[in-house]
Design a protein around this motif. Structure first.
Motif, PDB file in Angstrom:
ATOM      1  N   UNK A 221       0.833  -1.208   0.000  1.00  0.00           N
ATOM      2  CA  UNK A 221       0.000   0.000   0.000  1.00  0.00           C
ATOM      3  C   UNK A 221       0.867   1.257   0.000  1.00  0.00           C
ATOM      4  N   UNK A 222       1.962   1.209   0.747  1.00  0.00           N
ATOM      5  CA  UNK A 222       2.860   2.359   0.814  1.00  0.00           C
ATOM      6  C   UNK A 222       3.474   2.646  -0.554  1.00  0.00           C
ATOM      7  N   UNK A 223       3.686   1.598  -1.347  1.00  0.00           N
ATOM      8  CA  UNK A 223       4.272   1.765  -2.674  1.00  0.00           C
ATOM      9  C   UNK A 223       3.270   2.315  -3.682  1.00  0.00           C
ATOM     10  N   UNK A 224       2.005   2.354  -3.311  1.00  0.00           N
ATOM     11  CA  UNK A 224       0.951   2.894  -4.194  1.00  0.00           C
ATOM     12  C   UNK A 224       0.203   4.017  -3.472  1.00  0.00           C
ATOM     13  N   UNK A 225       0.906   5.075  -3.086  1.00  0.00           N
ATOM     14  CA  UNK A 225       0.287   6.107  -2.231  1.00  0.00           C
ATOM     15  C   UNK A 225      -0.874   6.835  -2.898  1.00  0.00           C
ATOM     16  N   UNK A 226      -0.759   7.139  -4.187  1.00  0.00           N
ATOM     17  CA  UNK A 226      -1.809   7.905  -4.858  1.00  0.00           C
ATOM     18  C   UNK A 226      -3.105   7.104  -4.931  1.00  0.00           C
ATOM     19  N   UNK A 227      -3.006   5.843  -5.374  1.00  0.00           N
ATOM     20  CA  UNK A 227      -4.201   5.021  -5.515  1.00  0.00           C
ATOM     21  C   UNK A 227      -4.802   4.694  -4.150  1.00  0.00           C
ATOM     22  N   UNK A 228      -3.947   4.433  -3.165  1.00  0.00           N
ATOM     23  CA  UNK A 228      -4.429   4.167  -1.806  1.00  0.00           C
ATOM     24  C   UNK A 228      -5.162   5.381  -1.244  1.00  0.00           C
ATOM     25  N   UNK A 229      -4.612   6.574  -1.472  1.00  0.00           N
ATOM     26  CA  UNK A 229      -5.249   7.797  -0.983  1.00  0.00           C
ATOM     27  C   UNK A 229      -6.598   8.029  -1.657  1.00  0.00           C
ATOM     28  N   UNK A 230      -6.689   7.727  -2.953  1.00  0.00           N
ATOM     29  CA  UNK A 230      -7.952   7.900  -3.669  1.00  0.00           C
ATOM     30  C   UNK A 230      -9.015   6.949  -3.141  1.00  0.00           C
ATOM     31  N   UNK A 231      -8.629   5.714  -2.864  1.00  0.00           N
ATOM     32  CA  UNK A 231      -9.578   4.746  -2.303  1.00  0.00           C
ATOM     33  C   UNK A 231     -10.085   5.236  -0.948  1.00  0.00           C
TER      34      UNK A 231
END
Length: 298
Positions: A221-231
């Motif tokens: 999740x940390x490696x995908x900060x933008x997508x995680x934040x959008x979710x």
């Protein structure tokens, strides 16, 4: 009638959340994707609640007159938190088994479950027009999600996961409403408190679970900060809409009107995922409109 705009806003946000979760589920497991829904939502919910008290500082804090009520309230919060985690994980698993729209369509059996359970166990009263809206809405979701074409191709496992997801979402919504009513605060403060408590518990449980069982998922999740934040953002905004609407109106009617989410999902599938819509979609859209009118008039 404030429940109507809150529901429409929630459905729009949830459609985008599902789209972002689908993207995330291509690389991460169901539990990790489920955590993405909550991991940043807690601070957003806390900021929302702070904003409400800044706007109306005279509003009281939650309090209970007896211990029994506090125990029941706690049970509702814990039950809602656990059921929403389970429902989200099941729906993410559906994304991995079937196509996107069918997965959402199966999970949207929530509305009919909310009506049945609400009447049977939670004292919900639905008029004949309300029941008509619930049934028509369920049929519309089946058409819009392409269930007619894939009925023979859907495995028993997929059907079971879809029904279980819808049932879990329905229980979550019913317990959230009951918890909001127990607080006896002015709108929308009760819904905001329930939202913060449920999301905080969910985040704590999932972070602890993954930290012990699968630390690599947290790294993912940390490696995908933008997508995680959008979710997380779309999830929290959608929850604000859902929790607020359900503190004002019965869950069955809110969730039936909220089936316009499938319309938003189809639009996202068409313009975002480049999925071609089927011919029967226009009938499904017409039924969604009829169902929405029924529950609003009910």
């Amino acid at each position: 009638m404030l429940w109507i705009p809150f529901t429409l806003f929630a459905a729009f946000m949830q459609a985008w959340r599902n789209a972002f979760q689908k993207q995330l589920s291509q690389d991460l497991g169901a539990t990790s994707v489920t955590l993405a829904r909550f991991i940043l939502a807690g601070p957003i919910a806390a900021l929302y609640l702070w904003g409400l008290y800044y706007w109306q500082p005279s509003q009281p804090l939650p309090h209970f007159t007896d211990s029994h009520t506090s125990y029941v309230f706690t049970a509702y919060i814990v039950g809602a938190a656990l059921c929403q985690i389970a429902a989200t994980a099941l729906m993410v698993r559906l994304f991995q088994l079937r196509n996107y729209a069918v997965g959402v369509g199966l999970a949207k059996s929530e509305a009919i479950w909310a009506a049945i359970l609400g009447v049977a166990f939670f004292g919900t009263l639905l008029s004949p027009l309300g029941w008509m809206g619930v049934v028509i809405g369920s049929l519309a979701v089946g058409l819009l999600s392409g269930m007619r074409q894939v009925t023979g191709q859907v495995s028993p496992k997929t059907l079971l996961l879809g029904v279980a997801s819808g049932l879990s979402f329905a229980l979550t919504s019913l317990w959230v409403r009951e918890a909001s009513l127990l607080l006896e605060l002015d709108f929308p403060f009760s819904a905001a408190w329930v939202l913060l408590l449920v999301i905080s518990l969910q985040t704590l449980l999932l972070v602890s679970w993954l930290g012990i069982r699968d630390p690599a998922s947290l790294t993912g999740l940390i490696k995908r900060p933008a997508l995680t934040a959008l979710v997380s953002l779309t999830s929290c905004l959608g929850s604000i809409g859902w929790f607020s609407a359900m503190s004002l109106e019965s869950v069955a009617l809110v969730k039936t009107l909220g089936q316009v989410e499938v319309l938003f999902t189809l639009l996202i599938s068409t313009y975002y995922f480049k999925v071609t819509l089927a011919r029967q979609d226009k009938w499904g859209l017409a039924l969604i409109v009829i169902a929405a009118l029924c529950v609003m008039w009910a």
